[in-house]
Design an enzyme around this catalytic site. Sequence first.
Site, mmCIF file in Angstrom:
data_model
loop_
_atom_site.group_PDB
_atom_site.id
_atom_site.type_symbol
_atom_site.label_atom_id
_atom_site.label_comp_id
_atom_site.label_asym_id
_atom_site.label_seq_id
_atom_site.Cartn_x
_atom_site.Cartn_y
_atom_site.Cartn_z
ATOM 1 N N HIS A 33 0.816 -1.213 0.000
ATOM 2 C CA HIS A 33 0.000 0.000 0.000
ATOM 3 C C HIS A 33 0.855 1.270 0.000
ATOM 4 C CE1 HIS A 33 0.701 -0.014 4.442
ATOM 5 N NE2 HIS A 33 0.606 1.294 4.290
ATOM 6 N N ASP A 57 -0.243 -7.676 1.702
ATOM 7 C CA ASP A 57 0.193 -6.283 1.563
ATOM 8 C C ASP A 57 1.713 -6.194 1.396
ATOM 9 O OD1 ASP A 57 -0.040 -3.464 1.446
ATOM 10 O OD2 ASP A 57 0.320 -3.274 3.605
ATOM 11 N N SER A 69 5.426 2.105 7.423
ATOM 12 C CA SER A 69 5.028 0.914 6.671
ATOM 13 C C SER A 69 6.194 0.372 5.857
ATOM 14 C CB SER A 69 3.869 1.241 5.744
ATOM 15 O OG SER A 69 2.705 1.520 6.476
#
Length: 301
Positions: free
Chosen positions: A51, A81, A157
């Site tokens: 993402h 992800d 992330s």
Amino acid sequence: MDERAESGRSAAAVARALPSVVALRVFGREKDAFGAGVVVRDDGLVLTALHGVEGASAIAVTTSGGEEFPGKIVGRDRGADLALVRILAPDRTFPRARLGGDDDLAVGETVLAISNPFGIGISATRGVVSARERRNVVTDNVAPLLQTDAAINPGSSGGALVDLDGNVVGLITAILTRTGGHQGVGFAVPSRELERALPALIEGKPVHRPWLGVRVAPAADGEGGLRVTTVVAGGPAARAGLLAGDRLLSLGRAGLATVEDLRRALGESAPGGLLEAEVERSGERLLLEIAPTNAVSPEKS
């Protein structure tokens, strides 16, 4: 272990893992975005959160030593992800992470998050493992997740969750927050899922995440096996003849006592293969052949 000794182990673990963590700057959106990644092969293959890089027109990868290189997405695993980014630096080698160790983590054990919060540069924070095997807490993520209270913020992330031996035990994927910032509930994809996804990502193939189309619960004390509570209409288990109320005793010749036993048996299955399931129904033992399909949503568990 006293606090000073653990602090020393934390510093040593960061020193071991830090060279394999890179900062990412992502171009091509309304505004530049930031993230992190973990080098998993010394020729410049980096695992990061999908993402964080999806839709990028360009990616800049900055090493812990301050060198910057362009990067390119070469693999995607939406189920966990994950994205695989290649550092475009021919003939260069990079320090790679030591993946593994998540199976030995206990709730309450110290872990370190090494990431790129708000794009300010690679930073380390410390916390504990808050929970294991979290599912259905992050939209579209079908992988079981590690939960931690180590400080994780926008830009984190794709960073590394590290144990006190410097092993990368997880890849940071998300936070739960009502403010947009750290509130002590962060998640990472465990290293066993990273190792499972890597071969397919490197070859540009879909990652094998098999789905039966059932929900189960531990059987009553003394019964053994798993009680099937729901069978998804049209799913692999339904097509094989499995019914709600059946007791699932084994799958692929592996005995079943816990939900994790079932997930492990599925994870070890071959893509496109048939799994023999031993089932008890109304006191009768049956053998069914189930052909799992690939999971594509968090509801498929």
